[in-house]
Design a protein around this motif. Structure first.
Motif, mmCIF file in Angstrom:
data_model
loop_
_atom_site.group_PDB
_atom_site.id
_atom_site.type_symbol
_atom_site.label_atom_id
_atom_site.label_comp_id
_atom_site.label_asym_id
_atom_site.label_seq_id
_atom_site.Cartn_x
_atom_site.Cartn_y
_atom_site.Cartn_z
ATOM 1 N N ARG A 286 0.831 -1.202 0.000
ATOM 2 C CA ARG A 286 0.000 0.000 0.000
ATOM 3 C C ARG A 286 0.870 1.259 0.000
ATOM 4 O O ARG A 286 0.575 2.241 -0.693
ATOM 5 C CB ARG A 286 -0.932 0.001 1.215
ATOM 6 N N GLY A 287 1.953 1.221 0.781
ATOM 7 C CA GLY A 287 2.865 2.351 0.803
ATOM 8 C C GLY A 287 3.495 2.597 -0.555
ATOM 9 O O GLY A 287 3.566 3.739 -1.023
ATOM 10 N N ASP A 288 3.939 1.525 -1.211
ATOM 11 C CA ASP A 288 4.540 1.664 -2.533
ATOM 12 C C ASP A 288 3.540 2.244 -3.540
ATOM 13 O O ASP A 288 3.886 3.105 -4.353
ATOM 14 C CB ASP A 288 5.036 0.306 -3.037
ATOM 15 N N ARG A 289 2.314 1.743 -3.477
ATOM 16 C CA ARG A 289 1.294 2.223 -4.415
ATOM 17 C C ARG A 289 1.089 3.732 -4.266
ATOM 18 O O ARG A 289 1.020 4.471 -5.253
ATOM 19 C CB ARG A 289 -0.022 1.490 -4.154
ATOM 20 N N LEU A 290 1.019 4.199 -3.036
ATOM 21 C CA LEU A 290 0.831 5.625 -2.787
ATOM 22 C C LEU A 290 2.085 6.422 -3.125
ATOM 23 O O LEU A 290 2.003 7.522 -3.684
ATOM 24 C CB LEU A 290 0.443 5.841 -1.328
ATOM 25 N N PHE A 291 3.247 5.872 -2.802
ATOM 26 C CA PHE A 291 4.505 6.580 -3.059
ATOM 27 C C PHE A 291 4.662 6.874 -4.545
ATOM 28 O O PHE A 291 4.999 8.003 -4.940
ATOM 29 C CB PHE A 291 5.692 5.758 -2.552
ATOM 30 N N PHE A 292 4.430 5.865 -5.376
ATOM 31 C CA PHE A 292 4.634 6.067 -6.812
ATOM 32 C C PHE A 292 3.537 6.901 -7.451
ATOM 33 O O PHE A 292 3.649 7.273 -8.616
ATOM 34 C CB PHE A 292 4.828 4.716 -7.506
ATOM 35 N N ARG A 293 2.503 7.216 -6.678
ATOM 36 C CA ARG A 293 1.494 8.173 -7.121
ATOM 37 C C ARG A 293 1.750 9.555 -6.519
ATOM 38 O O ARG A 293 0.913 10.450 -6.634
ATOM 39 C CB ARG A 293 0.094 7.676 -6.745
ATOM 40 N N SER A 294 2.895 9.703 -5.851
ATOM 41 C CA SER A 294 3.297 10.973 -5.222
ATOM 42 C C SER A 294 2.412 11.373 -4.051
ATOM 43 O O SER A 294 2.359 12.545 -3.678
ATOM 44 C CB SER A 294 3.322 12.122 -6.255
ATOM 45 N N VAL A 295 1.737 10.404 -3.443
ATOM 46 C CA VAL A 295 0.912 10.688 -2.255
ATOM 47 C C VAL A 295 1.764 10.340 -1.040
ATOM 48 O O VAL A 295 1.570 9.317 -0.368
ATOM 49 C CB VAL A 295 -0.405 9.887 -2.290
ATOM 50 N N TYR A 296 2.741 11.184 -0.766
ATOM 51 C CA TYR A 296 3.824 10.807 0.129
ATOM 52 C C TYR A 296 3.429 10.731 1.596
ATOM 53 O O TYR A 296 3.924 9.875 2.330
ATOM 54 C CB TYR A 296 4.998 11.770 -0.052
ATOM 55 N N ARG B 279 0.528 9.930 2.957
ATOM 56 C CA ARG B 279 -0.201 8.690 3.208
ATOM 57 C C ARG B 279 0.709 7.474 3.024
ATOM 58 O O ARG B 279 0.579 6.478 3.744
ATOM 59 C CB ARG B 279 -1.414 8.608 2.282
ATOM 60 N N ALA B 280 1.636 7.550 2.089
ATOM 61 C CA ALA B 280 2.601 6.454 1.918
ATOM 62 C C ALA B 280 3.413 6.281 3.191
ATOM 63 O O ALA B 280 3.664 5.157 3.647
ATOM 64 C CB ALA B 280 3.521 6.748 0.734
ATOM 65 N N LEU B 281 3.801 7.394 3.776
ATOM 66 C CA LEU B 281 4.569 7.367 5.020
ATOM 67 C C LEU B 281 3.817 6.610 6.117
ATOM 68 O O LEU B 281 4.404 5.806 6.851
ATOM 69 C CB LEU B 281 4.847 8.803 5.452
ATOM 70 N N GLU B 282 2.524 6.836 6.213
ATOM 71 C CA GLU B 282 1.715 6.158 7.228
ATOM 72 C C GLU B 282 1.694 4.646 6.994
ATOM 73 O O GLU B 282 1.787 3.857 7.939
ATOM 74 C CB GLU B 282 0.289 6.705 7.199
ATOM 75 N N GLU B 283 1.583 4.244 5.733
ATOM 76 C CA GLU B 283 1.529 2.814 5.429
ATOM 77 C C GLU B 283 2.875 2.143 5.692
ATOM 78 O O GLU B 283 2.937 1.023 6.228
ATOM 79 C CB GLU B 283 1.098 2.595 3.980
ATOM 80 N N TYR B 284 3.953 2.811 5.327
ATOM 81 C CA TYR B 284 5.278 2.258 5.613
ATOM 82 C C TYR B 284 5.493 2.120 7.122
ATOM 83 O O TYR B 284 6.108 1.158 7.596
ATOM 84 C CB TYR B 284 6.375 3.142 5.019
ATOM 85 N N SER B 285 4.989 3.101 7.886
ATOM 86 C CA SER B 285 5.115 3.045 9.335
ATOM 87 C C SER B 285 4.373 1.837 9.902
ATOM 88 O O SER B 285 4.849 1.169 10.824
ATOM 89 C CB SER B 285 4.577 4.346 9.951
ATOM 90 N N ARG B 286 3.200 1.552 9.340
ATOM 91 C CA ARG B 286 2.451 0.374 9.779
ATOM 92 C C ARG B 286 3.223 -0.908 9.463
ATOM 93 O O ARG B 286 3.219 -1.854 10.257
ATOM 94 C CB ARG B 286 1.090 0.345 9.105
ATOM 95 N N ALA B 287 3.859 -0.934 8.304
ATOM 96 C CA ALA B 287 4.642 -2.109 7.934
ATOM 97 C C ALA B 287 5.796 -2.323 8.911
ATOM 98 O O ALA B 287 6.061 -3.451 9.343
ATOM 99 C CB ALA B 287 5.174 -1.966 6.510
#
Length: 262
Positions: free
Chosen positions: A42-52, A54-62
């Motif tokens: 989920r983090g990768d999906r958001l990151f590559f869409r430049s939604v940084y 929210r990506a940060l939140e998903e990476y933190s959960r991981a």
């Protein structure tokens, strides 16, 4: 760390034990297992869409579920860099290195943060270390951005990134384009186009590439091309909201292009 206090290590939950007490929990057919990989994806999906953010939140959960996940740590650091939170990125780099070690990708990200804050000597040192440790595509992509600033052969570095692999081709093209767009010169925008165009022809289904194509064409003064790329992006990623600033820039560019004859 201001608004990123939620990333403190003390706040990271313990990973699930997977012991007998979990055995009785219901598991529904077709329901994704929300493990560390789930949130990393989920983090990768958001990151590559430049939604940084929210990506940060998903990476933190991981990381919370798998503290030993180097990609999740790296995702957090990279997201903070793209958000322009360089101080926080440095602090989180130290946390990451303390848990998973100074990986080549972490060193590359440290080089990127240093370069984007104008510390070019330090950036080159970290970049050298990343490559000496066997850094792959990300190390070469960051090296390419450094070479853009010094007007050296950035194109060679970007070509090496595709050659060594380790990152899906379309993702490598996104990262190369982001580096070129951050450098913000006509020459670097042309470099972005050089790498985006052939990869987009091979991966026409990727809206993330169309998003970078829109930004690149806008930087080159091609408003019509930017509009077409944004339309394709919306079609390919119907659940993605085009940033208002990008839509307004594309709309306004027509006036400025006519005014200056571009």
């Amino acid at each position: 760390m201001g608004r990123f206090n939620a990333l403190e290590l003390a706040d990271i939950p313990e990973p699930p034990s997977g012991g007998p007490k979990d055995a009785g929990k219901p598991c529904y057919a077709g329901e994704p297992v929300k493990d560390a990989q789930y949130f990393l994806d989920r983090g990768d999906r958001l990151f590559f869409r430049s939604v940084y953010e929210r990506a940060l939140e998903e990476y933190s959960r991981a990381v919370g579920l798998d503290p030993g996940s180097a990609p999740a740590w790296q995702g957090q650091v990279f997201s903070l860099i793209e958000l322009g939170e360089y101080h926080e990125a440095g602090l989180w780099y130290a946390n990451a290195a303390g848990v998973v070690g100074e990986t080549p990708d972490l060193l590359a990200l440290r080089a990127l943060a240093a370069a984007r804050t104008g510390e070019f000597d330090r950036a080159c040192g970290y970049s050298d270390s990343s490559l000496e440790k066997g850094g792959g595509a990300l190390a070469y992509i960051v090296r390419g951005e450094l070479f853009l600033y010094s007007r050296r052969n950035a194109g060679y570095c970007f070509e090496q990134a595709f050659a060594v692999g380790g990152i899906e081709e379309w993702k490598a093209a996104v990262l190369v384009a982001d580096c070129c767009l951050f450098a913000d010169t006509d020459a670097s925008a042309g470099m972005a186009m050089k790498f985006l165009s052939p990869v987009l022809s091979r991966h026409p289904e990727k809206g993330e590439l169309q998003l970078r194509m829109a930004r690149t064409r806008l930087r080159l003064g091609d408003r019509r091309g930017a509009e077409m790329a944004l339309a394709a992006c919306s079609t390919l990623m119907p659940d993605y909201t085009i940033p208002d600033e990008l839509k307004k820039a594309v709309a306004a560019r027509g006036f400025w292009a006519r005014l200056f004859g571009r």
